[in-house]
Design a protein around this motif. Structure first.
Motif, PDB file in Angstrom:
ATOM      1  N   GLN A  95      57.281  54.920 -25.021  1.00 43.81           N
ATOM      2  CA  GLN A  95      58.680  55.303 -25.181  1.00 43.81           C
ATOM      3  C   GLN A  95      58.774  56.656 -25.858  1.00 43.81           C
ATOM      4  OE1 GLN A  95      60.497  52.202 -27.426  1.00 43.81           O
ATOM      5  NE2 GLN A  95      60.323  50.694 -25.818  1.00 43.81           N
ATOM      6  N   SER A  96      59.813  57.397 -25.561  1.00 42.91           N
ATOM      7  CA  SER A  96      60.006  58.701 -26.190  1.00 42.91           C
ATOM      8  C   SER A  96      60.087  58.554 -27.694  1.00 42.91           C
ATOM      9  CB  SER A  96      61.304  59.339 -25.676  1.00 42.91           C
ATOM     10  OG  SER A  96      61.639  60.478 -26.442  1.00 42.91           O
ATOM     11  N   ALA A  97      59.435  59.476 -28.395  1.00 41.69           N
ATOM     12  CA  ALA A  97      59.458  59.433 -29.866  1.00 41.69           C
ATOM     13  C   ALA A  97      60.841  59.768 -30.393  1.00 41.69           C
ATOM     14  CB  ALA A  97      58.438  60.404 -30.435  1.00 41.69           C
ATOM     15  N   GLN A  98      61.606  60.506 -29.616  1.00 41.16           N
ATOM     16  CA  GLN A  98      62.935  60.904 -30.076  1.00 41.16           C
ATOM     17  C   GLN A  98      63.997  59.997 -29.446  1.00 41.16           C
ATOM     18  OE1 GLN A  98      63.409  63.002 -32.482  1.00 41.16           O
ATOM     19  NE2 GLN A  98      61.230  63.457 -32.596  1.00 41.16           N
ATOM     20  N   SER A  99      64.145  58.810 -29.967  1.00 36.32           N
ATOM     21  CA  SER A  99      65.162  57.883 -29.472  1.00 36.32           C
ATOM     22  C   SER A  99      66.386  57.959 -30.367  1.00 36.32           C
ATOM     23  CB  SER A  99      64.592  56.457 -29.445  1.00 36.32           C
ATOM     24  OG  SER A  99      64.063  56.110 -30.717  1.00 36.32           O
ATOM     25  N   GLY A 100      66.808  59.174 -30.622  1.00 32.18           N
ATOM     26  CA  GLY A 100      67.939  59.407 -31.519  1.00 32.18           C
ATOM     27  C   GLY A 100      67.463  59.993 -32.829  1.00 32.18           C
ATOM     28  N   PRO A 101      68.375  60.623 -33.582  1.00 33.19           N
ATOM     29  CA  PRO A 101      68.012  61.233 -34.860  1.00 33.19           C
ATOM     30  C   PRO A 101      67.404  60.209 -35.823  1.00 33.19           C
ATOM     31  CG  PRO A 101      70.226  61.892 -34.184  1.00 33.19           C
ATOM     32  CD  PRO A 101      69.795  60.796 -33.258  1.00 33.19           C
ATOM     33  N   LEU A 102      66.449  60.660 -36.614  1.00 34.13           N
ATOM     34  CA  LEU A 102      65.790  59.771 -37.577  1.00 34.13           C
ATOM     35  C   LEU A 102      66.809  59.171 -38.547  1.00 34.13           C
ATOM     36  CD1 LEU A 102      63.235  58.553 -38.766  1.00 34.13           C
ATOM     37  CD2 LEU A 102      62.854  60.690 -40.025  1.00 34.13           C
ATOM     38  N   ARG A 103      67.812  59.936 -38.924  1.00 30.76           N
ATOM     39  CA  ARG A 103      68.815  59.437 -39.879  1.00 30.76           C
ATOM     40  C   ARG A 103      69.541  58.213 -39.318  1.00 30.76           C
ATOM     41  NH1 ARG A 103      74.194  62.388 -39.317  1.00 30.76           N
ATOM     42  NH2 ARG A 103      74.309  62.363 -41.582  1.00 30.76           N
ATOM     43  N   ASP A 104      69.724  58.168 -38.002  1.00 32.82           N
ATOM     44  CA  ASP A 104      70.390  57.008 -37.392  1.00 32.82           C
ATOM     45  C   ASP A 104      69.449  55.810 -37.312  1.00 32.82           C
ATOM     46  OD1 ASP A 104      72.697  58.484 -37.075  1.00 32.82           O
ATOM     47  OD2 ASP A 104      72.246  59.052 -35.000  1.00 32.82           O
ATOM     48  N   ARG A 105      68.162  56.078 -37.120  1.00 31.51           N
ATOM     49  CA  ARG A 105      67.201  54.986 -36.963  1.00 31.51           C
ATOM     50  C   ARG A 105      66.841  54.326 -38.288  1.00 31.51           C
ATOM     51  NH1 ARG A 105      62.545  57.584 -34.579  1.00 31.51           N
ATOM     52  NH2 ARG A 105      63.653  59.565 -34.586  1.00 31.51           N
ATOM     53  N   GLU A 123      57.126  59.661 -39.035  1.00 28.36           N
ATOM     54  CA  GLU A 123      57.984  60.802 -38.711  1.00 28.36           C
ATOM     55  C   GLU A 123      58.411  61.527 -39.977  1.00 28.36           C
ATOM     56  OE1 GLU A 123      61.428  61.069 -35.798  1.00 28.36           O
ATOM     57  OE2 GLU A 123      60.512  59.175 -35.208  1.00 28.36           O
ATOM     58  N   LEU A 124      58.779  60.754 -41.000  1.00 29.01           N
ATOM     59  CA  LEU A 124      59.183  61.359 -42.263  1.00 29.01           C
ATOM     60  C   LEU A 124      58.009  62.107 -42.888  1.00 29.01           C
ATOM     61  CD1 LEU A 124      61.760  61.336 -44.220  1.00 29.01           C
ATOM     62  CD2 LEU A 124      60.368  59.801 -45.600  1.00 29.01           C
ATOM     63  N   CYS A 125      56.811  61.539 -42.818  1.00 28.51           N
ATOM     64  CA  CYS A 125      55.624  62.205 -43.372  1.00 28.51           C
ATOM     65  C   CYS A 125      55.328  63.504 -42.630  1.00 28.51           C
ATOM     66  CB  CYS A 125      54.420  61.273 -43.316  1.00 28.51           C
ATOM     67  SG  CYS A 125      54.493  59.904 -44.508  1.00 28.51           S
ATOM     68  N   SER A 126      55.541  63.507 -41.309  1.00 32.89           N
ATOM     69  CA  SER A 126      55.348  64.734 -40.535  1.00 32.89           C
ATOM     70  C   SER A 126      56.345  65.801 -40.959  1.00 32.89           C
ATOM     71  CB  SER A 126      55.489  64.449 -39.033  1.00 32.89           C
ATOM     72  OG  SER A 126      54.456  63.593 -38.586  1.00 32.89           O
ATOM     73  N   LEU A 127      57.553  65.383 -41.255  1.00 26.75           N
ATOM     74  CA  LEU A 127      58.566  66.320 -41.740  1.00 26.75           C
ATOM     75  C   LEU A 127      58.189  66.847 -43.123  1.00 26.75           C
ATOM     76  CD1 LEU A 127      61.253  67.733 -41.297  1.00 26.75           C
ATOM     77  CD2 LEU A 127      62.413  65.683 -42.155  1.00 26.75           C
ATOM     78  N   ALA A 128      57.607  65.982 -43.959  1.00 26.93           N
ATOM     79  CA  ALA A 128      57.139  66.424 -45.276  1.00 26.93           C
ATOM     80  C   ALA A 128      56.061  67.493 -45.136  1.00 26.93           C
ATOM     81  CB  ALA A 128      56.624  65.235 -46.088  1.00 26.93           C
ATOM     82  N   ALA A 185      66.792  66.261 -46.073  1.00 30.29           N
ATOM     83  CA  ALA A 185      67.009  66.919 -44.786  1.00 30.29           C
ATOM     84  C   ALA A 185      67.420  65.912 -43.719  1.00 30.29           C
ATOM     85  CB  ALA A 185      65.744  67.663 -44.360  1.00 30.29           C
ATOM     86  N   VAL A 186      66.776  64.735 -43.734  1.00 29.79           N
ATOM     87  CA  VAL A 186      67.100  63.691 -42.745  1.00 29.79           C
ATOM     88  C   VAL A 186      68.492  63.130 -42.996  1.00 29.79           C
ATOM     89  CG1 VAL A 186      66.517  61.339 -42.019  1.00 29.79           C
ATOM     90  CG2 VAL A 186      64.725  63.066 -42.212  1.00 29.79           C
ATOM     91  N   LEU A 187      68.780  62.741 -44.250  1.00 24.47           N
ATOM     92  CA  LEU A 187      70.065  62.104 -44.545  1.00 24.47           C
ATOM     93  C   LEU A 187      71.244  63.044 -44.322  1.00 24.47           C
ATOM     94  CD1 LEU A 187      69.248  60.022 -47.769  1.00 24.47           C
ATOM     95  CD2 LEU A 187      69.336  59.246 -45.396  1.00 24.47           C
ATOM     96  N   LEU A 188      71.028  64.352 -44.499  1.00 24.99           N
ATOM     97  CA  LEU A 188      72.103  65.319 -44.315  1.00 24.99           C
ATOM     98  C   LEU A 188      72.044  65.994 -42.944  1.00 24.99           C
ATOM     99  CD1 LEU A 188      72.041  66.718 -47.924  1.00 24.99           C
ATOM    100  CD2 LEU A 188      73.958  65.530 -46.876  1.00 24.99           C
ATOM    101  N   GLY A 189      71.085  65.559 -42.100  1.00 28.37           N
ATOM    102  CA  GLY A 189      71.060  65.980 -40.701  1.00 28.37           C
ATOM    103  C   GLY A 189      70.636  67.410 -40.441  1.00 28.37           C
TER     104      GLY A 189
END
Length: 431
Positions: A72-82, A104-109, A396-400
């Motif tokens: 499945q696509s890794a981007q199934s909607g914004p992380l904040r929604d998931r 995903e969050l660790c990759s963003l870190a 960054a995730v929570l504020l989009g």
């Protein structure tokens, strides 16, 4: 393996229809590790793929149900929604995460590291204001959250303790939360009573982060702890799947270990050794929850000598005397201290020693010993530093704004230090 590991991995990525970045995240390894496995055999930089990775990928590609799931696509909607809870973009518990969203969050870190290490600056949160509401004593966590928000260009309003709050005048949590929501754009709440942060969150629609609620949870600490373990393992060429983790100390009241063991339980085939004095064992409901998460081995003991041999990570905690019931003993005995002598005796040269801090360094406290301060196996300062990129990622995730950060970076105009501390190990430089 009948074919080379390069052919095996490329075929797996083709069947899953995933890029290298997404494939690495899905199997729980760093992209740079995957790159070395994909190099031609005989290359000086080529590395052999660990057997556990081969088994894991084989299991995926040979099982139609797993293949469909991982393809499945890794981007199934914004992380904040998931990771949203109750339809709100708030972080209250590690139960909001899956292994996929954690990674995903660790990759963003990882993306945040140049900013956290003072090499780059970003202003993606310019104009945003954070309300740091700490109704319980804290220096490290409060400053870490504030620094993370500021490094993304925001500003911070702090309040510490009940004495300086209108709650001392009898104001309800609902009123405090609703009023603060009109002043700030996000809130971090620390409160001594379990469940109070969730009560704050129910009264507002702005992002709320649980900075610690009594003996309950401390999700951001657990996320930075997991990120630290992953980073240290990557340096050592290890994988989280199949690791042996020892959680040591006050496991009853230590909220950091409550959150961390739940996150670690998302991985595969771990062995947990829970080492606690009588009366301070891990709550049974948490042990049962982790046992149901996967095929893990969970052992409990009150002896360091019995519990530490063979571990990959030692996670020590201080005794939480402030949460003890009346008459309960508030100290560890000397034979319960994690120190250099017992680690040298029971553990290997690449064991990772962690602690959520603060540690009680006073004589007789028997917390994590200061005689490890110059030992490269001690990761507590690297662990604390990792709080900045992880908390930046959370904001960054929570504020989009997570997709804007990488393109907004520019070089700093001052001269950052090559190492934060004068005694930091070489691999801990500000590279």
């Amino acid at each position: 393996m009948a074919v080379s590991q390069q052919v095996f991995l490329r075929d797996a990525m083709r069947r899953l229809n995933l890029t290298r970045d997404v494939f690495a995240a899905r199997i729980g390894v760093k992209r740079r590790a995957l790159d070395t496995w994909l190099l031609p055999e005989g290359s000086l930089e080529s590395r052999a793929m660990p057997e556990v990775v081969q088994r894991f990928v084989t299991e995926i590609v040979e099982n139609e149900a797993l293949l469909s799931k991982y393809a499945q696509s890794a981007q199934s909607g914004p992380l904040r929604d998931r990771i949203a809870t109750g339809g709100k973009h708030q972080l209250l518990s590690v139960d909001q995460f899956t292994r996929e969203t954690v990674e995903e969050l660790c990759s963003l870190a990882d993306i945040m590291q140049p900013i956290a290490r003072r090499q780059k600056v970003s202003r993606v949160l310019e104009g945003a204001v954070l309300g740091n509401l700490f109704f319980e004593a804290s220096t490290r966590t409060r400053v870490s959250f504030g620094s993370a928000f500021c490094r993304l260009g925001g500003s911070v309003c702090d309040t510490t303790g009940f004495t300086f709050s209108s709650m001392a005048k009898g104001e309800s949590i609902y009123d405090t939360s609703r009023v603060m929501s009109g002043y700030v754009d996000a809130m971090v709440i620390r409160h001594p009573e379990q469940g109070s942060v969730a009560e704050f969150a129910r009264a507002t629609n702005i992002p709320v982060v649980n900075g610690g609620d009594g003996a309950g949870e401390h999700p951001s600490q657990a996320l930075l702890d997991l990120y630290t373990i992953s980073t240290e393992f990557s340096r050592l060429g290890k994988l989280l799947d199949g690791a042996h983790i020892a959680l040591v100390g006050d496991l009853k009241y230590g909220r950091t270990v409550h959150s961390l063991i739940k996150l670690l339980g998302m991985y595969r085939g771990l062995k947990f050794t829970l080492i606690a004095p009588p009366g301070l064992e891990m709550p049974e409901h948490i042990v049962e929850q982790v046992a149901k998460q996967g095929k893990h081995v969970i052992e409990q003991t009150s002896s360091l000598e019995k519990g530490l041999p063979g571990v990959d990570v030692i996670y020590a905690t201080r005794v939480q005397k402030e949460r003890f019931e009346e008459g309960q003993d508030g100290s560890f005995t000397a034979d319960f201290q994690v120190n250099k002598a017992i680690i040298d005796r029971c553990c290997g040269p690449d064991v990772i020693v962690m602690h959520p801090l603060p540690r009680d360094s006073r004589e007789g406290a028997h917390d994590l010993s200061v005689d490890l301060n110059h030992d490269p196996r001690l990761a507590i300062f690297r662990q604390a530093d990792n709080g900045i990129p992880v908390r930046m990622a959370i904001f960054a995730v929570l504020l989009g704004v997570e997709t804007l950060v990488q393109h907004s970076m520019r070089d700093v105009t001052w001269n950052p230090p090559s190492h934060v501390g004068p005694d930091d190990a070489v691999f801990h430089g500000m590279y």
